[in-house]
Design a protein around this motif. Structure first.
Motif: not given
Lengths: 280, 150
Positions: B56-75
């Motif tokens: 609640l202190c900092e607005d953090l992004l979601y911890g799972r990331m995928s780039f350039r279509g490596f894992n479409p579900e995660v995107e």
């Protein structure tokens, strides 16, 4: 980031030792604070007259209390009616978004050792399977327990396919200093939301907790630049663990090295490295 | 004969409250609260809640990331979870209906007949079949035993 702060720290320490009066939190925002310092909240600065002893009498009248509800975050503790700093770092403040007054004060500190906190999403390694629960190592003082029913679509007959040595991405539901931490891989509605067993292959490595928060900030340039290099997948755990996976082993290793090194690089050095990578 | 004055404690009992109207109830409640409020002692300290979490202190992004279509579900998840944090997602478009209302009404009209046929006795099923050119008529009323009059 740390070198210029050292000069500041010396100046600040000298000043506070000489004065030994509590400073207002408002004036110290984004500056380095040391453990043991007391900070005044905004509403108390007026009341703190010359020689303010810090004694607040009990009052019996139900008069109008102009109380603002302030949250003290990590690195701060309440001491009487003031904030006591318990970690060294920079003091930060966030204004309340939707008007429920006061805002949050916290200390932006750096450490490698993780202490389980409720609600944190972490990466754990399954170390043991005993009866109905898994023991998961999250980097804390004791392994967290994870029930086999805490997965999406798991029932007593339909057990999740989790083996010893698997990587789990989950969140804590119980995490305090008196009890063993417990984690789950579903949210309050029963949906997985990306939690559960992390796939095979890939590489898990450890970084400092401050770096994780820096990389997960909404405007982090490092992640944006990394994402343009090649197809990859990353999972960040708030316990300092990062799991990366790319198409080839070499790409995975390059990615791991970049993320570990970017903590101590300046912006220019980073841009140099990325441009060299983009060429090759 | 004058009204006997009932004691305050008696008036506070549950069975005495049932007969009162809402206004008198509110008044009594208000008086009670005032008494309690004046007697309460409190520490004149600022309200400081302690929270250990950085969430609640900092607005953090979601911890799972995928780039350039490596894992479409995660995107897909990334879009969902980060939008949830910023509270942007608001389903404006109305849900597309699979079956229109008219078709539903038509279906139900014939449905009554087909289900009714299932439970009708053999005699009544005849009346169903007579009217099978589309419109459905309910079977005639069941003939009950008539007691003979003397």
């Amino acid at each position: 980031m740390l070198a210029p702060a050292m000069a500041e720290v010396v100046a600040v320490a000298a000043e506070s030792l000489a004065g030994s009066r509590a400073r207002a939190a408002r004036t110290v925002l984004n500056q380095v604070v040391l453990p043991g310092e007391e900070l005044l909240l905004p509403e108390q600065e007026d009341a703190e007259g010359p020689g303010g002893g810090g004694e607040r009498p009990l009052r019996l009248n139900a008069g109008a209390r102009s109380r603002v509800r302030v949250v003290c975050g990590p690195g701060l503790r309440r001491c009487g009616d003031r904030l006591l700093v318990t970690k060294c770092g920079r003091l930060r403040h966030k204004e309340p978004g939707s008007g429920s007054g006061g805002g949050v004060y916290w200390v932006d500190s750096q450490q490698k050792r993780y202490v389980p906190v409720k609600g944190d999403h972490v990466i754990g390694i399954v170390t043991a399977k005993s009866g109905d629960i898994f023991k998961v190592d999250v980097g804390g003082s004791e392994p967290a327990s994870l029930s086999y029913l805490a997965f999406e679509g798991a029932t007593k007959r339909n057990r999740p396919n989790v083996q010893v040595g698997d990587l789990i991405y989950g969140q804590f539901v119980v995490a305090n200093k008196d009890m063993e931490p417990e984690m789950v891989c579903i949210d309050s509605c029963g949906r997985a939301n990306g939690m559960g067993v992390i796939g095979h292959d890939g590489l898990l490595f450890k970084v400092t907790l401050g770096l994780i928060r820096k990389l997960l900030a909404p405007d982090c340039e490092i992640i944006q630049e990394v994402g343009k290099l090649y197809p990859l997948e990353i999972v960040f755990g708030m316990n300092g663990r990062i799991w990366v996976k790319a198409k080839t082993i070499q790409q995975t290793l390059i990615l791991a090295n970049i993320l570990e090194a970017c903590e101590h690089m300046t912006t220019d050095q980073r841009k140099q490295i990325f441009s060299r990578l983009a060429e090759s | 004969m004058g009204k006997t004055k009932l004691s305050k404690n008696l008036m506070r009992m549950k069975f005495m409250q049932r007969g009162l109207d809402s206004e008198t109830k509110k008044q009594l409640e208000g008086e009670e609260k005032k008494i309690i409020g004046e007697e309460h002692w409190y520490l004149d300290l600022p309200a400081l809640t302690k929270r250990q979490s950085f969430l609640l202190c900092e607005d953090l992004l979601y911890g799972r990331m995928s780039f350039r279509g490596f894992n479409p579900e995660v995107e897909k998840l990334m879009l969902q979870m980060n939008a949830k944090n910023k509270a942007e997602v608001f389903e404006d478009k109305t849900e597309e209906v699979d079956v229109s209302d008219e078709e539903m009404a038509r279906r139900y009209e014939t449905l009554v007949g087909t289900i009714g046929k299932k439970f009708a006795k053999k005699r009544d099923r005849v009346s169903y079949e007579e009217h099978e050119n589309g419109d459905v008529k309910l079977p005639k009323e069941k003939e009950m035993f008539l007691k003979p009059r003397d």
